[in-house]
Scaffold this active site. Structure first.
Site, PDB file in Angstrom:
ATOM      1  CE  LYS A  79       0.924  -8.651   7.310  1.00 32.54           C
ATOM      2  NZ  LYS A  79       0.020  -8.355   6.171  1.00 32.54           N
ATOM      3  CB  SER A 154      -0.506 -11.924   4.574  1.00 33.01           C
ATOM      4  OG  SER A 154      -0.557 -10.508   4.488  1.00 33.01           O
ATOM      5  CB  SER A 178      -3.290  -9.026   3.810  1.00 34.00           C
ATOM      6  OG  SER A 178      -2.873 -10.104   3.031  1.00 34.00           O
TER       7      SER A 178
HETATM    8  N1  GLN Z   1      -3.866 -13.036  -0.309  1.00 31.81           N
HETATM    9  C1  GLN Z   1      -3.355 -12.054  -1.228  1.00 31.81           C
HETATM   10  C2  GLN Z   1      -2.018 -12.494  -1.754  1.00 31.81           C
HETATM   11  O1  GLN Z   1      -1.599 -13.568  -1.409  1.00 31.81           O
HETATM   12  C3  GLN Z   1      -3.299 -10.734  -0.578  1.00 31.81           C
HETATM   13  C4  GLN Z   1      -2.129 -10.592   0.304  1.00 31.81           C
HETATM   14  C5  GLN Z   1      -2.078  -9.269   0.964  1.00 31.81           C
HETATM   15  O2  GLN Z   1      -3.026  -8.504   0.942  1.00 31.81           O
HETATM   16  N2  GLN Z   1      -0.926  -8.980   1.505  1.00 31.81           N
HETATM   17  O3  GLN Z   1      -1.395 -11.803  -2.511  1.00 31.81           O
END
Ligand code: GLN
Length: 489
Positions: A79, A154, A178
């Protein structure tokens, strides 16, 4: 069989047996990437030349070496918020579009030390803020099962790359879901380890008390294999835990779940849960029962406070972490500015996308003098209560089973205008980060429209072994892992 279709451990066996060379592996993967990447767009950077060069060096060395490292010649993706030496790490943000780290994150260094080949850096929501990759400054990735749908986020790029066979396994990061949510949307396995189990050194910080790196893989065995390489204390990360690392692959030897007690929290099967998801998750629970598990209904009473708590704590920490992007230290510097204050302002205006700005504003507000106690202080108190709910539950059960997401993957654009709807897609995953627990997402079925569904297993701190063992037993008893995405235009 085409190399790209193999799981990580199958490919490893082929390589160790001398049936394929590292150069052949890289060639096969880039052939696959060329085929599907124009549609899936999982990567923000591909590293064809350096991967081929590294493979050549490895093949050459192997003429006199023994093949011992567990990830030798394994083609992986990482990532793009995890620092890679001399390879751009953009966080899918204009702010870091040109940022080339002079060092490897600890997890990256471990992958390299174990022989892995880096195929590329994967797309994400800008600074890991989002649930669909639509917040990427470079455009969204697509779900390999249906290109009109999001891959989740994400770590959507990593999950899509694994599902589309564009790498053998990938790293993601999980602050509120994420790793697990995109894994569920893309029909692959995603493990969020216990907070502190893996080093966060070199992970670009979003919300430091919640962030954790973990593997996204084609099967549970591969997750265990990756954990064997990644887990462990790192003196460069003061929050990494000095706790002995077990052999996760050994934990998979037991193929039943006898004596394990599975808790089913009633709050996770309430309003808002799609009936198709509920049915698939309940069927998975039935399977664990058949395998010898004991199923118990439990309660996690503060579940309804999790989203609000998370979005206060995560935004507060983000506002502080992202203060470093000011045009001075690294990253973008606006060329339009007339003086220093103007340079700070314009750099941040130009460099950050709208979701990142929204979160910085929310977080700054929650931390401001007059509101600190009412918002941030309160959220911290509720966070403790959420953790206590889990502590109480784990006195009665060994694992907690829940859905990963309320629905299968939604369509691109569907939730973009309504941030609250987007935030609600994390409702089943974020409590786990607030409590610092480990959890996995494993494929457990498909919707009528052919989109994957995942089931989540949550464990006690540092009990990844139990999670992996139960997930593996389920995976072996079902055949979901044999279904592959067919990427269609
Ligand atoms: N979707 C969650 C957010 O927008 C989690 C994001 C993540 O785990 N990086 O904060």
């Amino acid at each position: 069989m085409s190399l790209h279709k193999l799981t990580l451990h199958e490919l490893q066996q082929k390589f160790t047996a001398g049936e394929v060379s590292a150069a052949e592996i890289v060639r096969a993967y880039f052939l696959r990437i060329n085929q599907v990447e124009p549609k899936v767009r999982a990567y923000v950077t591909t590293l064809k030349e350096s991967a081929a060069a590294d493979a050549g060096v490895l093949d050459e060395k192997l003429k006199s070496w023994r093949k011992t490292a567990p990830l030798m010649a394994m083609p992986l993706a990482v990532k793009d918020n995890i620092c890679t030496d001399q390879v751009r790490t953009s966080c899918s943000s204009r702010m870091l579009e040109q940022f080339v780290p002079p060092y490897d994150a600890t997890v990256m260094a471990k992958l390299r030390a174990n022989g892995a080949l880096l195929l590329g850096k994967t797309n994400l929501d800008e600074f890991a803020m989002g649930s669909s990759t639509e917040n990427s400054a470079f455009g969204p990735s697509r779900n390999p099962w249906n290109l009109a749908h999001v891959p989740g986020g994400s770590s959507g790029g990593s999950a899509a790359a694994v599902a589309a066979d564009e790498c053998a396994a990938a790293l993601g990061s999980d602050t509120g879901g994420s790793i697990r949510q995109p894994a569920a949307f893309c029909g692959v396995v995603g493990l969020k380890p216990t907070y502190g189990r893996l080093s966060r050194y070199g992970l670009v910080a979003f919300a430091s008390s919640l962030d954790q790196i973990g593997p996204i893989t084609k099967c549970v065995t591969d997750a265990a294999l990756m954990m064997n390489v990644l887990a462990g204390h790192d003196e460069r990360d003061s929050t990494s835990a000095n706790v002995a690392v077990p052999d996760y692959l050994r934990a998979l030897k037991k193929k039943d779940v006898k004596k394990l007690r599975f808790g089913v929290p009633r709050e996770y099967f309430a309003e808002g849960l799609d009936p198709e998801v509920e049915q698939a998750v309940r069927a998975a629970i039935g399977e664990w029962k058949t395998l010898g598990g004991e199923i118990k209904e439990i309660s996690l009473p503060r579940t309804d406070a999790a989203v609000a708590t998370y979005y206060l704590i995560a935004t507060a920490e983000a506002s502080s972490n992202l203060a470093r992007y000011d045009g001075v230290k690294y990253g973008l510097r606006s060329k339009q500015a007339v003086n220093l204050a103007d340079m700070y302002l314009k750099t941040r205006q130009e460099g950050f996308g709208s979701e990142v700005k929204r979160r910085i504003m929310l977080g700054t507000y929650a931390l401001s003098a007059g509101y600190y106690d009412a918002y941030y202080g309160k959220a911290q108190a509720v966070r403790t209560l959420i953790k206590q709910d889990f502590d109480a539950a784990f006195k009665e059960v060994d694992l907690i089973v829940t859905p990963v997401t309320p629905t299968p993957a939604f369509k691109l654009g569907e939730k973009l205008q309504d941030p609250l709807q987007m935030y609600l897609s994390d409702i089943y995953t974020i409590s786990v980060n607030l409590a610092g627990l480990p959890a996995i997402s494993v494929p457990c079925g498909f919707s009528a429209a052919g989109l994957p569904i995942g089931v989540q297993l949550i464990g006690r701190v540092f009990e990844e072994e139990t999670i992996l063992r139960a997930a593996h037993a389920y995976e072996q008893a079902t055949d979901w892992r044999t279904k592959k995405a067919v990427v269609r235009a």
